[in-house]
Design an enzyme around this catalytic site. Structure first.
Site, PDB file in Angstrom:
ATOM      1  N   GLU A 214      50.156   0.082  60.933  1.00  0.00           N
ATOM      2  CA  GLU A 214      49.646   0.826  62.098  1.00  0.00           C
ATOM      3  C   GLU A 214      49.494   2.307  61.740  1.00  0.00           C
ATOM      4  OE1 GLU A 214      51.532  -0.231  65.842  1.00  0.00           O
ATOM      5  OE2 GLU A 214      50.774  -2.274  65.675  1.00  0.00           O
TER       6      GLU A 214
ATOM      7  N   GLU B  71      50.450  -9.136  63.174  1.00  0.00           N
ATOM      8  CA  GLU B  71      51.307  -9.056  64.371  1.00  0.00           C
ATOM      9  C   GLU B  71      50.540  -9.653  65.544  1.00  0.00           C
ATOM     10  OE1 GLU B  71      53.199  -5.313  65.278  1.00  0.00           O
ATOM     11  OE2 GLU B  71      53.549  -4.891  63.150  1.00  0.00           O
TER      12      GLU B  71
HETATM   13  O1  AHR Z   1      56.425  -5.661  66.817  1.00  0.00           O
HETATM   14  C1  AHR Z   1      56.819  -4.474  67.411  1.00  0.00           C
HETATM   15  C2  AHR Z   1      55.950  -3.285  66.989  1.00  0.00           C
HETATM   16  O2  AHR Z   1      54.649  -3.467  67.457  1.00  0.00           O
HETATM   17  C3  AHR Z   1      55.770  -3.057  65.523  1.00  0.00           C
HETATM   18  O3  AHR Z   1      56.824  -2.379  64.956  1.00  0.00           O
HETATM   19  C4  AHR Z   1      54.521  -2.259  65.467  1.00  0.00           C
HETATM   20  O4  AHR Z   1      53.813  -2.434  64.264  1.00  0.00           O
HETATM   21  C5  AHR Z   1      53.747  -2.720  66.690  1.00  0.00           C
HETATM   22  O5  AHR Z   1      53.293  -1.641  67.436  1.00  0.00           O
END
Ligand code: AHR
Length: 516
Positions: free
Chosen positions: A192, A314
């Site tokens: 991110e 994710e």
């Molecule tokens: O999964 C929780 C968080 O969500 C992670 O650390 C981040 O990459 C995303 O914003």
């Protein structure tokens, strides 16, 4: 925003009528192999995912195998986890790996600024992670620190893990008790980077990616698969710039998409929700199909040879933290609603594996849409766990297309791209390496059982056996007091006659059938 207004009503689509849904399984039109990595997991130093969830330490009263919780270890071994991403997430860009090696008592502490300001004692580090992957039998996926770390630091981490020669970092590893290098294929270069990983513009990050990745060398027969930090949800510009500026210097580009609501200033409760909120959630989860299509279209245009993989590293549901738990630890319960999000998501992911090569649900234990919840020495398997288990038959199997004609519900136009019609039946199918066909069916309806007719053109199946995950209430879940309310069971409501299979799906159910 209130949800009463969202549920506009139901309507019948096509020729389908209530209790007469039709699925056609096209076994004669095989597609791509569904990489097992679509069933990947993610573990971050966040809340009790690592400490308490996976790792309790060798001196703990909780039963453990070399410091790993034995109950969790066994549950994960049954799940056939193909790949595990670590150490973050946002944590990765503040993590300094050298703090997590060597004698535990000498490891410095740090403050986990992203996640509640908890003090991290670094007792779970590189050795503990790679040994865990060996115990579970999965590929490690390392997330490197670009946001606050140096090029040298990341380069040395790769050397520490993968060098077998007489190199300074390999010798340091040996000094710390590990002779042979570990297996490492997947290396994330930042996370991110547009947000918690450094608040960068895509142009700037592209240059940093090029610089950091240059020094991540392939030691002694290792061949890194380098993943650039990708877009969030609808940020198609990020993907465009990365494809233009980084191109073939990356093996993969990531994407993050959460099924998350933002109503009345909160994400909503994981346990207390009404049907309107439930159907909205499934709609939001299905919206990922449009998001995938758009990112893939950009990649197809810029990389027609299909060399660069898309990794959804994710995904999952994100609700308010459970009342009474620590703020910033993202501990949430998991109900049949989450299970239906999981199965519906897989049904979509399977369609895009020409480009989509890995997905990592957030997260494996005690954080967001987890497989497992723990509290002291107690462990609960969530409804989502059972979906991953049921669907594991699709890992590395060949995708078979299915057509679904079914009742659809209008959930209103609150989502950006989702057309608003929610199919009440979701399905996917595959043929495994032994030639066995598996068909998974989800009855999305929280109100009605469904009679599904499955056409099997060209197949000579005589019999089907199955497994089901269901519970009368869409809010039903497992708790530490009642850990087995929602669990898998054999499924019997299926018969085959004249090349047609008849399946009776209870409301809120997920079934996987094995055709014989
Ligand atoms: O999964 C929780 C968080 O969500 C992670 O650390 C981040 O990459 C995303 O914003």
């Amino acid at each position: 925003m209130t949800f009463k207004s969202l549920l506009v009503g139901t309507m019948l689509m096509g020729t389908a009528s209530m209790n007469a849904q039709t699925v056609t399984l096209h076994a004669d039109q095989p597609g791509d192999v569904i990489p097992k990595e679509i069933y990947g997991q993610f573990a971050e130093h966040l809340g009790t995912c690592i400490y308490g969830g996976l790792w309790v330490g060798r001196d703990s009263k909780i039963a453990n195998t070399d410091g790993y919780r034995t109950d969790v270890l066994h549950a994960l071994q049954e799940l056939h986890v193909p790949v595990l991403r670590w150490p973050g997430g946002c944590f990765a860009d503040e993590y300094h790996w050298m703090d997590g090696i060597g004698p535990k008592e000498k490891r410095p502490k740090m403050v986990n600024n992203n996640w509640g300001g908890t003090v991290e004692d670094n007792s779970f580090g590189t050795h503990e992670f790679f040994n865990l992957c060996e115990l579970i039998g999965c590929e490690p996926y390392l997330s490197g620190n670009v946001g606050s770390g140096t090029v040298e630091e990341l380069a040395k981490w790769v050397e520490y893990i993968t060098s077998d020669g007489d190199s300074p970092m390999a010798n340091l590893r040996r000094q710390n008790g590990r002779d042979k290098s570990w297996n490492l294929k997947y290396l994330g270069v930042g996370n991110e980077s547009w947000g918690c990983g450094g608040s960068m513009r895509p142009e700037y990050y592209s240059d940093l990616y090029r610089r950091y990745s240059t020094y991540c060398r392939n030691y002694d027969g290792h061949n890194l698969f380098k993943v650039a930090s990708g877009a969030t949800d609808y940020d198609y510009n990020w993907t465009t710039v990365l494809m233009d500026q980084v191109g073939n210097r990356m093996n993969g580009l990531s994407l993050h998409y959460y099924t998350v609501a933002g109503w009345d200033g909160s994400k909503g409760s994981a346990t207390t929700f009404d049907k309107a909120q439930y159907y909205w959630t499934v709609g939001k989860c299905r919206e990922i199909e449009d998001v995938l299509k758009k990112h893939i279209a950009i990649m197809d245009e810029k990389d027609p040879q299909n060399n660069i993989a898309l990794l959804l590293d994710e995904w999952g549901t994100w609700w308010d933290e459970e009342p009474g738990t620590i703020k910033g630890h993202l501990f949430q319960q998991n109900s049949m609603r989450d299970a239906i999000v999981a199965s519906t998501s897989f049904d979509i992911f399977h369609k895009y594996t020409r480009r989509l090569k890995m997905c990592n649900i957030a997260q494996i234990v005690n954080v967001l849409q987890s497989m497992i919840l723990t509290k002291d020495d107690k462990m609960v398997l969530t409804p989502t766990y059972y979906v991953f288990k049921q669907y594991s038959v699709h890992q590395d199997a060949t995708y078979l297309p299915v057509d679904v004609e079914c009742e659809e519900m209008s959930v209103g136009g609150v989502m950006r791209h989702f057309p608003g019609n929610l199919p009440m039946v979701s399905a996917t199918a595959s043929r495994d390496k032994q030639g066995t066909i598996h068909l998974s069916l989800t009855n999305v309806s929280a109100d009605k059982d469904q009679a599904v007719t499955v056409n099997l053109p060209g197949l000579k199946a005589k019999k089907a056996t199955g497994v089901i995950l269901t519970s009368p209430g869409i809010n039903d879940l497992n708790t530490f007091e009642n850990p087995n309310k929602v669990k898998e069971a054999p499924f019997k409501e299926v018969s085959i006659k004249n090349n047609q299979m008849s399946v009776k799906l209870p409301k809120n159910s997920i079934v996987t059938l094995t055709l014989q």
